[in-house]
Structure formats: C-alpha cells, structure tokens
Write a protein that holds these residues in place. Structure first.
Motif, PDB file in Angstrom:
ATOM      1  N   LEU A 158     -14.374  48.421 -37.495  1.00 18.81           N
ATOM      2  CA  LEU A 158     -14.584  47.363 -36.508  1.00 18.81           C
ATOM      3  C   LEU A 158     -15.470  47.828 -35.360  1.00 18.81           C
ATOM      4  CD1 LEU A 158     -13.707  44.432 -35.718  1.00 18.81           C
ATOM      5  CD2 LEU A 158     -11.959  45.503 -34.275  1.00 18.81           C
ATOM      6  N   GLY A 159     -15.317  49.077 -34.952  1.00 20.87           N
ATOM      7  CA  GLY A 159     -16.113  49.606 -33.854  1.00 20.87           C
ATOM      8  C   GLY A 159     -16.596  51.003 -34.181  1.00 20.87           C
ATOM      9  N   ARG A 160     -17.155  51.664 -33.165  1.00 20.45           N
ATOM     10  CA  ARG A 160     -17.625  53.044 -33.332  1.00 20.45           C
ATOM     11  C   ARG A 160     -16.997  53.900 -32.230  1.00 20.45           C
ATOM     12  NH1 ARG A 160     -23.492  53.883 -32.931  1.00 20.45           N
ATOM     13  NH2 ARG A 160     -23.513  52.168 -31.409  1.00 20.45           N
ATOM     14  N   PRO A 161     -15.741  54.288 -32.446  1.00 18.86           N
ATOM     15  CA  PRO A 161     -15.080  55.056 -31.390  1.00 18.86           C
ATOM     16  C   PRO A 161     -15.722  56.406 -31.125  1.00 18.86           C
ATOM     17  CG  PRO A 161     -13.729  54.980 -33.383  1.00 18.86           C
ATOM     18  CD  PRO A 161     -14.838  54.011 -33.586  1.00 18.86           C
ATOM     19  N   ASP A 162     -16.281  57.054 -32.155  1.00 17.90           N
ATOM     20  CA  ASP A 162     -16.950  58.333 -31.933  1.00 17.90           C
ATOM     21  C   ASP A 162     -18.145  58.135 -31.006  1.00 17.90           C
ATOM     22  OD1 ASP A 162     -15.138  59.475 -33.636  1.00 17.90           O
ATOM     23  OD2 ASP A 162     -16.482  59.571 -35.353  1.00 17.90           O
ATOM     24  N   GLY A 163     -18.182  58.882 -29.914  1.00 16.06           N
ATOM     25  CA  GLY A 163     -19.282  58.763 -28.972  1.00 16.06           C
ATOM     26  C   GLY A 163     -19.207  57.534 -28.088  1.00 16.06           C
ATOM     27  N   HIS A 165     -17.855  56.858 -25.137  1.00 11.48           N
ATOM     28  CA  HIS A 165     -18.202  57.047 -23.730  1.00 11.48           C
ATOM     29  C   HIS A 165     -19.621  57.582 -23.563  1.00 11.48           C
ATOM     30  CE1 HIS A 165     -14.401  55.910 -21.954  1.00 11.48           C
ATOM     31  NE2 HIS A 165     -13.805  56.532 -22.943  1.00 11.48           N
ATOM     32  N   GLU A 166     -20.066  58.378 -24.508  1.00  8.93           N
ATOM     33  CA  GLU A 166     -21.427  58.907 -24.428  1.00  8.93           C
ATOM     34  C   GLU A 166     -22.468  57.803 -24.511  1.00  8.93           C
ATOM     35  OE1 GLU A 166     -18.705  62.149 -25.428  1.00  8.93           O
ATOM     36  OE2 GLU A 166     -18.980  60.108 -26.207  1.00  8.93           O
ATOM     37  N   ARG A 167     -22.135  56.688 -25.158  1.00 10.33           N
ATOM     38  CA  ARG A 167     -23.091  55.588 -25.342  1.00 10.33           C
ATOM     39  C   ARG A 167     -23.134  54.611 -24.183  1.00 10.33           C
ATOM     40  NH1 ARG A 167     -20.608  55.353 -30.396  1.00 10.33           N
ATOM     41  NH2 ARG A 167     -19.464  53.472 -29.766  1.00 10.33           N
ATOM     42  N   GLN A 168     -22.082  54.544 -23.377  1.00  9.73           N
ATOM     43  CA  GLN A 168     -21.937  53.440 -22.434  1.00  9.73           C
ATOM     44  C   GLN A 168     -23.112  53.303 -21.457  1.00  9.73           C
ATOM     45  OE1 GLN A 168     -19.358  51.001 -22.587  1.00  9.73           O
ATOM     46  NE2 GLN A 168     -19.248  52.075 -24.544  1.00  9.73           N
ATOM     47  N   GLY A 186     -27.116  50.591  -5.892  1.00 12.35           N
ATOM     48  CA  GLY A 186     -25.907  51.279  -6.347  1.00 12.35           C
ATOM     49  C   GLY A 186     -25.881  51.527  -7.836  1.00 12.35           C
ATOM     50  N   PHE A 187     -26.781  50.855  -8.580  1.00 11.02           N
ATOM     51  CA  PHE A 187     -26.759  50.986 -10.034  1.00 11.02           C
ATOM     52  C   PHE A 187     -26.918  52.441 -10.461  1.00 11.02           C
ATOM     53  CE2 PHE A 187     -28.952  51.369 -14.086  1.00 11.02           C
ATOM     54  CZ  PHE A 187     -28.154  50.629 -14.923  1.00 11.02           C
ATOM     55  N   GLU A 188     -27.943  53.117  -9.963  1.00 12.65           N
ATOM     56  CA  GLU A 188     -28.206  54.490 -10.385  1.00 12.65           C
ATOM     57  C   GLU A 188     -27.127  55.451  -9.896  1.00 12.65           C
ATOM     58  OE1 GLU A 188     -30.163  55.509 -12.536  1.00 12.65           O
ATOM     59  OE2 GLU A 188     -31.469  53.765 -12.797  1.00 12.65           O
ATOM     60  N   VAL A 189     -26.590  55.197  -8.717  1.00 10.13           N
ATOM     61  CA  VAL A 189     -25.520  56.067  -8.199  1.00 10.13           C
ATOM     62  C   VAL A 189     -24.338  56.077  -9.160  1.00 10.13           C
ATOM     63  CG1 VAL A 189     -23.822  56.385  -6.347  1.00 10.13           C
ATOM     64  CG2 VAL A 189     -26.190  55.769  -5.789  1.00 10.13           C
ATOM     65  N   ALA A 190     -23.882  54.886  -9.532  1.00  5.13           N
ATOM     66  CA  ALA A 190     -22.746  54.792 -10.451  1.00  5.13           C
ATOM     67  C   ALA A 190     -23.115  55.285 -11.843  1.00  5.13           C
ATOM     68  CB  ALA A 190     -22.256  53.344 -10.521  1.00  5.13           C
ATOM     69  N   ALA A 191     -24.330  54.972 -12.304  1.00 12.67           N
ATOM     70  CA  ALA A 191     -24.759  55.408 -13.634  1.00 12.67           C
ATOM     71  C   ALA A 191     -24.807  56.927 -13.727  1.00 12.67           C
ATOM     72  CB  ALA A 191     -26.122  54.814 -13.972  1.00 12.67           C
ATOM     73  N   ARG A 198     -16.391  62.413 -17.977  1.00 13.34           N
ATOM     74  CA  ARG A 198     -15.694  61.828 -19.106  1.00 13.34           C
ATOM     75  C   ARG A 198     -14.216  61.702 -18.752  1.00 13.34           C
ATOM     76  NH1 ARG A 198     -19.997  60.775 -19.977  1.00 13.34           N
ATOM     77  NH2 ARG A 198     -21.338  61.150 -21.775  1.00 13.34           N
ATOM     78  N   PRO A 199     -13.482  60.844 -19.451  1.00 16.07           N
ATOM     79  CA  PRO A 199     -12.037  60.744 -19.211  1.00 16.07           C
ATOM     80  C   PRO A 199     -11.340  62.071 -19.522  1.00 16.07           C
ATOM     81  CG  PRO A 199     -12.829  58.923 -20.567  1.00 16.07           C
ATOM     82  CD  PRO A 199     -13.941  59.904 -20.490  1.00 16.07           C
ATOM     83  N   ILE A 200     -10.140  62.219 -18.996  1.00 24.27           N
ATOM     84  CA  ILE A 200      -9.344  63.413 -19.281  1.00 24.27           C
ATOM     85  C   ILE A 200      -9.079  63.525 -20.774  1.00 24.27           C
ATOM     86  CG2 ILE A 200      -7.072  64.475 -18.965  1.00 24.27           C
ATOM     87  CD1 ILE A 200      -7.068  63.306 -16.133  1.00 24.27           C
ATOM     88  N   ASP A 201      -8.760  62.402 -21.383  1.00 25.17           N
ATOM     89  CA  ASP A 201      -8.581  62.363 -22.835  1.00 25.17           C
ATOM     90  C   ASP A 201      -9.107  61.026 -23.339  1.00 25.17           C
ATOM     91  OD1 ASP A 201      -6.653  60.554 -22.026  1.00 25.17           O
ATOM     92  OD2 ASP A 201      -4.945  61.744 -22.677  1.00 25.17           O
ATOM     93  N   PHE A 202      -9.302  60.939 -24.624  1.00 21.22           N
ATOM     94  CA  PHE A 202      -9.799  59.709 -25.238  1.00 21.22           C
ATOM     95  C   PHE A 202      -9.052  59.505 -26.540  1.00 21.22           C
ATOM     96  CE2 PHE A 202     -13.484  57.820 -27.904  1.00 21.22           C
ATOM     97  CZ  PHE A 202     -12.960  56.546 -27.793  1.00 21.22           C
ATOM     98  N   ILE A 203      -8.153  58.518 -26.537  1.00 21.24           N
ATOM     99  CA  ILE A 203      -7.377  58.171 -27.729  1.00 21.24           C
ATOM    100  C   ILE A 203      -7.852  56.799 -28.178  1.00 21.24           C
ATOM    101  CG2 ILE A 203      -5.080  57.842 -28.694  1.00 21.24           C
ATOM    102  CD1 ILE A 203      -4.007  59.435 -26.266  1.00 21.24           C
ATOM    103  N   PRO A 204      -8.710  56.737 -29.194  1.00 14.96           N
ATOM    104  CA  PRO A 204      -9.268  55.442 -29.615  1.00 14.96           C
ATOM    105  C   PRO A 204      -8.185  54.442 -29.975  1.00 14.96           C
ATOM    106  CG  PRO A 204     -10.414  57.260 -30.684  1.00 14.96           C
ATOM    107  CD  PRO A 204      -9.201  57.849 -30.033  1.00 14.96           C
TER     108      PRO A 204
END
Length: 344
Positions: A158-163, A165-168, A186-191, A198-204
């Motif tokens: 259904l989705g692509r959990p691998d990567g 956060h890297e893609r966002q 503010g766009f570039e500051v937040a980007a 990255r999050p502390i952990d990532f549980i898809p």
C-alpha cells in the motif's frame, strides 16, 4: 432537493443483484449525502441493505478511481480489527455500471463534527466532562490504527515505509516548486531542520494522512464513542505518529480559553490539554512520544504546502482564498518551533 446528483439505479440494481447483495430485484432508495470535486456519497437502501455508496463525480480526474480502490482496500482490511471503521460491503471497478469506480460501505448511524457548525450536539454542548471524551476517542482511533498488522492484512504494497522520512522534504519541496506562486517565509528554515533530523524510532504502520475531527464520526449520546474513521484518500503505510502530529499541530495551548468557542468547525473549549491527549495516545498505542516536536514541525510544514496548492488555484473561491494567511501562519509556526525546540 432538486439539482442534486443522482445514481442510475437502472444500472446499479442489476450489478447489486449479481453481487449477491440483499434486496434482489427490489427498488433502490437513494439520498445524496455530500459531495465535491473529489467524491460523492449517497445513502442507499434496498431490502435489508443500508449502505453508503462512495464514487468520484464525472468531472473528477481519472486518478480518483485509483483512490477509490485504495480506500476500499483499507476499509476491507480493517474488517475484524478494533479500529472503528465503515464496514466494507462491495466494490465495483467496472466503469460501464456508473461511469466511475465505486464502493458500498455500511451506513454509520452517527454524527460528524463537520455538521456541528462550530457547536457540539447534545450532550457535548453543555456536559464539558463528556466533551473531553471526544478528544480522547479521536486520538485513540489513530493509536489503534497504527497498531494494525498491515502485512497480515494484505497491505504490504500500500505504501513505501522504507525511506519514509528521508523522502518527505524532497517530495514536498518538489511539489511546492511545481505550484509556487509566492515566497513562504520559514519554509527553508523548517525544511533544513527536518533534513538534518529523524524520529527517535520509526515503527511503520497504517496512517490516515489527514486525521482530524473532520474525518471521523461519533456515536450518538454520551459517553463519547468513535463510530468510524472516514475519508481515506491519503491513507498509506508510513509513520502513524505523523497522524498524531497532524492532530496536535493546531491544538490550542489553553483549552480553557472561552474564546475558542466558535473558533472553527470544532469548538475546542474545555477539551483536554495537548499533553493529556498525547499521553492517552502513548498509553493506547504503546509508542513513545518524546520526539513529538519532529512530527509537529513536519505536520505544520507539510500542511502548509498542501494548503498552498488550494490557495494558488483559488480564483474567486473564497474558501480557498482563506488558505492564504493560514499557510503563512503554519509555515511561520513550523520555523519558530524548529528554532526553539530542544529536540536534536
């Protein structure tokens, strides 16, 4: 009401018969419930069947048919889980029937906050303790959703959990570049902040993608009970905690401020604090929330980009024009939080 769209029951009926749905050969009662540029919803009755038919309007882009199939896969997969949802009844991808792909789901006997017009229905209008339950039920819905075994439910593709956060940042930066009509301070500051963290952990897990009071239904009466999560256009397998960030990014700092009444479609006065609903989410989901600032910044930043698309194509549409200042506020808030948070 005259002028409302209708379904071609002369074609729908035989398809329902062939699909083995209740009421074979009987008349079909239909009632247009809601609709826009993306989807239309009809309440239908036939024999023992009481359902809701969801279909793109004729003018919607062809991609909406794929979106309908995506929604169908999700609600079908949720059958038998503890996630409140509309039961999946039948799906049709034969466009010769009604011209578009559609599905029928069980009709939910409940109410939507979108129809409350800024004031909760009884007893939540006056019973402030009962009102708190609406918020706890809201976050409990995504806590349960994120824990569904999506692989076991056939949603591995259904989705692509691998990567994820890297893609966002690159994905939504490219999206903004295609639609850009003005600078968003503010766009570039937040980007840049998001790129380096990255999050502390990532549980898809399963995520809704646009989770808020507007996209749920509650049962009538107290105590508050979530009847169904609805509108799965953006549903995917990703990071469920982004749904939490989506909910709390606009949560008032002081819910005891009486001026919140009538502030938006949802009266937030006397709701639990942001800390309280985040704590409830953590208890139900079993996920840690120490990295919540990351998700709030991502949610504000991404939502600003999404709404900017509506603003850029607003024309004379006052509703879309109203997105303009909201986008600027969200982007400023994302940048300010990025500058002030201790999250590393």
């Amino acid at each position: 009401m005259s002028g409302e769209p209708t379904l071609d029951v002369s074609r729908l009926g035989p398809w329902m018969d062939e699909s083995g749905l209740p009421g074979k050969g009987g008349p079909i009662e239909q009632h247009f419930v809601a609709g826009g540029s993306q989807n239309e919803i009809y309440e239908i009755r036939r024999g023992e069947l009481h359902g809701a038919l969801r279909i793109p309007p004729p003018t919607a882009p062809e991609t909406r048919d794929d979106g309908i199939l995506r929604e169908w896969r999700i609600i079908e997969a949720l059958g038998g889980t503890d996630v409140p949802h509309t039961p999946a009844i039948a799906m049709c991808d034969d466009k010769s029937i009604l011209g578009r792909t559609f599905y029928i789901m069980g009709f939910v006997d409940g109410w939507s906050p979108m129809s409350s017009h800024g004031r909760w229905p009884a007893p939540f209008d006056d019973d402030l303790e009962a009102r708190k339950g609406l918020a706890y039920q809201l976050v409990e819905g995504i806590a349960l959703l994120g824990n569904v075994d999506w692989r076991d439910r056939g949603l591995g593709d259904l989705g692509r959990p691998d990567g994820f956060h890297e893609r966002q940042v690159d994905r939504w930066t490219n999206f903004l570049t295609r639609i850009k009509g003005r600078d968003l301070p503010g766009f570039e500051v937040a980007a840049d902040w998001l790129r380096s963290r990255r999050p502390i952990d990532f549980i898809p897990g399963l995520m809704h993608g646009d989770y808020q009071f507007a996209n749920v239904m509650f049962a009538h009466g107290a105590p508050a009970r979530l009847s169904a999560i609805v509108d799965w256009e953006m549903g995917t397998v990703g990071d469920p905690k982004l749904d939490l960030g989506w909910v709390v990014q606009g949560w008032p700092e002081d819910t005891n401020d009486r001026s919140l009444s009538g502030f938006s479609y949802a009266d937030m006065y006397a709701m639990p604090s942001k800390d309280d609903i985040v704590r409830h989410y953590a208890e139900v989901s079993g996920r840690q929330v120490d990295d919540l600032d990351y998700y709030v910044i991502l949610a504000k930043w991404k939502l600003a980009v999404v709404l900017e698309q509506g603003y850029q194509r607003a024309g004379d549409d006052e509703k879309l024009q109203a997105f303009g200042p909201i986008v600027l506020r969200l982007m400023e808030e994302a940048a300010d939080l990025a500058d002030s948070t201790d999250y590393k």
